[in-house]
Design a protein around this motif. Structure first.
Motif, PDB file in Angstrom:
ATOM      1  N   THR A   1     119.667 119.104  98.650  1.00  0.00           N
ATOM      2  CA  THR A   1     118.303 119.186  98.059  1.00  0.00           C
ATOM      3  C   THR A   1     118.153 120.079  97.125  1.00  0.00           C
ATOM      4  OG1 THR A   1     117.432 120.402  99.791  1.00  0.00           O
ATOM      5  CG2 THR A   1     117.297 118.033 100.361  1.00  0.00           C
ATOM      6  N   GLU A   2     116.986 119.811  96.292  1.00  0.00           N
ATOM      7  CA  GLU A   2     116.855 120.856  95.204  1.00  0.00           C
ATOM      8  C   GLU A   2     116.392 122.216  95.834  1.00  0.00           C
ATOM      9  OE1 GLU A   2     113.540 121.238  91.680  1.00  0.00           O
ATOM     10  OE2 GLU A   2     114.572 119.208  91.672  1.00  0.00           O
ATOM     11  N   GLU A   3     115.484 122.078  96.768  1.00  0.00           N
ATOM     12  CA  GLU A   3     115.127 123.360  97.726  1.00  0.00           C
ATOM     13  C   GLU A   3     116.162 124.258  98.075  1.00  0.00           C
ATOM     14  OE1 GLU A   3     111.946 120.194  97.264  1.00  0.00           O
ATOM     15  OE2 GLU A   3     113.992 120.197  98.025  1.00  0.00           O
ATOM     16  N   VAL A   4     116.909 123.442  98.832  1.00  0.00           N
ATOM     17  CA  VAL A   4     118.231 124.271  99.788  1.00  0.00           C
ATOM     18  C   VAL A   4     119.075 125.006  98.363  1.00  0.00           C
ATOM     19  CG1 VAL A   4     119.930 124.100 101.102  1.00  0.00           C
ATOM     20  CG2 VAL A   4     117.897 122.861 101.675  1.00  0.00           C
ATOM     21  N   GLN A   5     119.148 124.227  97.244  1.00  0.00           N
ATOM     22  CA  GLN A   5     120.028 124.783  96.198  1.00  0.00           C
ATOM     23  C   GLN A   5     119.294 126.004  95.591  1.00  0.00           C
ATOM     24  OE1 GLN A   5     123.212 124.010  95.177  1.00  0.00           O
ATOM     25  NE2 GLN A   5     123.143 122.974  97.280  1.00  0.00           N
ATOM     26  N   GLU A   6     118.142 125.800  95.525  1.00  0.00           N
ATOM     27  CA  GLU A   6     117.266 127.091  94.847  1.00  0.00           C
ATOM     28  C   GLU A   6     117.718 128.243  95.805  1.00  0.00           C
ATOM     29  OE1 GLU A   6     112.816 128.818  93.554  1.00  0.00           O
ATOM     30  OE2 GLU A   6     113.329 126.544  94.025  1.00  0.00           O
ATOM     31  N   LEU A   7     117.298 128.207  97.203  1.00  0.00           N
ATOM     32  CA  LEU A   7     117.461 129.034  98.114  1.00  0.00           C
ATOM     33  C   LEU A   7     118.882 129.659  98.020  1.00  0.00           C
ATOM     34  CD1 LEU A   7     116.750 130.469 100.943  1.00  0.00           C
ATOM     35  CD2 LEU A   7     117.731 128.721 101.922  1.00  0.00           C
ATOM     36  N   ILE A   8     120.042 128.921  97.826  1.00  0.00           N
ATOM     37  CA  ILE A   8     121.184 129.501  98.022  1.00  0.00           C
ATOM     38  C   ILE A   8     121.470 130.281  96.776  1.00  0.00           C
ATOM     39  CG2 ILE A   8     123.563 128.604  97.897  1.00  0.00           C
ATOM     40  CD1 ILE A   8     122.751 126.494  99.766  1.00  0.00           C
ATOM     41  N   LYS A   9     121.069 129.537  95.782  1.00  0.00           N
ATOM     42  CA  LYS A   9     121.443 130.385  94.188  1.00  0.00           C
ATOM     43  C   LYS A   9     120.687 131.811  94.276  1.00  0.00           C
ATOM     44  CE  LYS A   9     122.094 126.319  91.827  1.00  0.00           C
ATOM     45  NZ  LYS A   9     121.393 125.196  90.779  1.00  0.00           N
ATOM     46  N   LYS A  10     119.400 131.937  94.789  1.00  0.00           N
ATOM     47  CA  LYS A  10     118.851 132.977  94.737  1.00  0.00           C
ATOM     48  C   LYS A  10     119.441 134.134  95.588  1.00  0.00           C
ATOM     49  CE  LYS A  10     114.529 131.892  92.556  1.00  0.00           C
ATOM     50  NZ  LYS A  10     113.156 132.409  92.498  1.00  0.00           N
ATOM     51  N   ILE A  11     119.834 133.832  96.811  1.00  0.00           N
ATOM     52  CA  ILE A  11     120.315 134.718  97.819  1.00  0.00           C
ATOM     53  C   ILE A  11     121.786 135.132  97.169  1.00  0.00           C
ATOM     54  CG2 ILE A  11     121.483 134.884 100.020  1.00  0.00           C
ATOM     55  CD1 ILE A  11     118.479 134.964 100.490  1.00  0.00           C
ATOM     56  N   GLU A  12     122.576 134.034  96.601  1.00  0.00           N
ATOM     57  CA  GLU A  12     123.917 134.275  96.016  1.00  0.00           C
ATOM     58  C   GLU A  12     123.474 135.389  94.809  1.00  0.00           C
ATOM     59  OE1 GLU A  12     126.543 130.554  96.264  1.00  0.00           O
ATOM     60  OE2 GLU A  12     125.205 130.646  94.742  1.00  0.00           O
ATOM     61  N   LYS A  13     122.707 135.569  93.911  1.00  0.00           N
ATOM     62  CA  LYS A  13     122.451 136.361  93.083  1.00  0.00           C
ATOM     63  C   LYS A  13     121.898 137.743  93.280  1.00  0.00           C
ATOM     64  CE  LYS A  13     121.854 132.813  89.393  1.00  0.00           C
ATOM     65  NZ  LYS A  13     120.851 132.153  88.611  1.00  0.00           N
ATOM     66  N   GLY A  14     121.313 137.713  94.581  1.00  0.00           N
ATOM     67  CA  GLY A  14     120.858 139.018  95.109  1.00  0.00           C
ATOM     68  C   GLY A  14     121.921 140.063  95.377  1.00  0.00           C
ATOM     69  N   ASP A  15     121.933 141.308  94.812  1.00  0.00           N
ATOM     70  CA  ASP A  15     122.720 142.356  95.085  1.00  0.00           C
ATOM     71  C   ASP A  15     122.259 143.024  96.642  1.00  0.00           C
ATOM     72  OD1 ASP A  15     124.618 141.963  93.109  1.00  0.00           O
ATOM     73  OD2 ASP A  15     123.073 142.829  91.702  1.00  0.00           O
ATOM     74  N   GLY A  16     121.037 143.198  96.625  1.00  0.00           N
ATOM     75  CA  GLY A  16     120.296 143.650  97.568  1.00  0.00           C
ATOM     76  C   GLY A  16     118.898 142.814  97.933  1.00  0.00           C
ATOM     77  N   ILE A  17     118.474 142.715  99.107  1.00  0.00           N
ATOM     78  CA  ILE A  17     117.279 142.104  99.352  1.00  0.00           C
ATOM     79  C   ILE A  17     116.354 142.843 100.525  1.00  0.00           C
ATOM     80  CG2 ILE A  17     116.813 139.953 100.833  1.00  0.00           C
ATOM     81  CD1 ILE A  17     119.618 138.855 100.304  1.00  0.00           C
ATOM     82  N   LEU A  18     115.233 142.407  99.968  1.00  0.00           N
ATOM     83  CA  LEU A  18     113.919 142.945 100.957  1.00  0.00           C
ATOM     84  C   LEU A  18     113.389 141.868 101.313  1.00  0.00           C
ATOM     85  CD1 LEU A  18     111.352 145.625  99.960  1.00  0.00           C
ATOM     86  CD2 LEU A  18     110.780 143.413 101.170  1.00  0.00           C
ATOM     87  N   LEU A  19     113.460 141.726 102.808  1.00  0.00           N
ATOM     88  CA  LEU A  19     112.981 140.606 103.566  1.00  0.00           C
ATOM     89  C   LEU A  19     111.601 141.144 104.178  1.00  0.00           C
ATOM     90  CD1 LEU A  19     115.961 139.630 105.540  1.00  0.00           C
ATOM     91  CD2 LEU A  19     114.832 138.350 103.810  1.00  0.00           C
ATOM     92  N   ALA A  20     110.465 140.024 104.013  1.00  0.00           N
ATOM     93  CA  ALA A  20     109.274 140.262 104.589  1.00  0.00           C
ATOM     94  C   ALA A  20     108.776 139.204 105.420  1.00  0.00           C
ATOM     95  CB  ALA A  20     108.156 140.564 103.306  1.00  0.00           C
ATOM     96  N   THR A  21     108.042 139.551 106.439  1.00  0.00           N
ATOM     97  CA  THR A  21     107.648 138.550 107.238  1.00  0.00           C
ATOM     98  C   THR A  21     106.511 138.784 108.025  1.00  0.00           C
ATOM     99  OG1 THR A  21     108.432 137.015 109.177  1.00  0.00           O
ATOM    100  CG2 THR A  21     109.205 139.156 109.200  1.00  0.00           C
ATOM    101  N   PRO A  22     105.618 137.910 108.234  1.00  0.00           N
ATOM    102  CA  PRO A  22     104.479 138.110 109.264  1.00  0.00           C
ATOM    103  C   PRO A  22     105.039 138.234 110.609  1.00  0.00           C
ATOM    104  CG  PRO A  22     104.392 135.938 108.659  1.00  0.00           C
ATOM    105  CD  PRO A  22     105.521 136.681 107.477  1.00  0.00           C
ATOM    106  N   GLU A  23     104.243 138.614 111.741  1.00  0.00           N
ATOM    107  CA  GLU A  23     104.773 138.278 112.853  1.00  0.00           C
ATOM    108  C   GLU A  23     103.827 137.323 113.728  1.00  0.00           C
ATOM    109  OE1 GLU A  23     106.145 141.725 115.513  1.00  0.00           O
ATOM    110  OE2 GLU A  23     104.585 141.131 116.957  1.00  0.00           O
ATOM    111  N   TYR A  24     104.794 136.456 114.034  1.00  0.00           N
ATOM    112  CA  TYR A  24     104.309 135.221 114.549  1.00  0.00           C
ATOM    113  C   TYR A  24     104.731 135.175 116.273  1.00  0.00           C
ATOM    114  CZ  TYR A  24     102.884 132.996 110.181  1.00  0.00           C
ATOM    115  OH  TYR A  24     102.231 132.805 109.032  1.00  0.00           O
TER     116      TYR A  24
END
Length: 179
Positions: free
Chosen positions: A51-74
């Protein structure tokens, strides 16, 4: 160097979304906004990866050298949208990548449980999770994601530390490739 900011909130108008959009603008980083990405519920079926959405997710993660993850608490954990996104990934996407953690809390419970949950999952993906982490309370956030000075300073310190570790990590990986 490519720092990727990931908004782990499914809510388009939520505080986490507002804050991550402001961080993205301030640091001119890459941005993955789960409130704008309609990932299917992970089932493990091979066709989902096409799917296009999963491919977009994978491409962005692959290109990231470092990642800042932000989440609400549920309910004492990271958002389901963020956990679902992780389920499409494996350690190949995170191994040796520095990752910084940020929780944007809602009520009076804080965000530490979400950070602990996020830390457990990202370590299982072999990410190099920074010791420094940050929780923002509702009082830290003004209009449209603008932050009070102490919160903005905390974000600045977190991003600086992520940048430093990302630079070091890239140098080490490049040196290994040249051997």
């Amino acid at each position: 160097m490519n720092i990727l900011i990931i908004n782990g909130s499914p809510r388009e108008t939520g505080r986490t979304t507002q804050v991550t959009r402001e961080i993205h603008k301030s640091y001119q980083s890459s941005f993955l906004d789960l409130s704008q990405l309609s990932l299917p519920i992970f089932t493990g079926e091979p066709h989902q990866y096409e799917t296009e959405e999963v491919q977009e997710l994978i491409k962005k993660i692959e290109k990231g050298d470092g990642i800042l993850l932000a989440t609400p608490e549920y309910h004492g954990a990271m958002s389901g949208a963020l956990k679902n996104a992780f389920d499409f990934l494996n350690s190949a996407y995170f191994a040796h990548k520095p990752v910084a953690l940020l929780a944007v809390s809602g009520g009076g419970k804080g965000g530490i449980n979400a950070l602990n949950n996020l830390r457990t999952v990202t370590r299982a993906l072999y990410a190099n999770v920074l010791s420094k982490q940050l929780v923002l309370d509702p009082a830290d956030i003004l209009e449209k994601g603008t932050l009070r000075k102490n919160a903005a300073d905390g974000i600045h310190e977190l991003v600086n530390e992520l940048t430093m570790y990302t630079q070091v990590s890239k140098q080490i990986l490049e040196a290994k490739q040249n051997v």
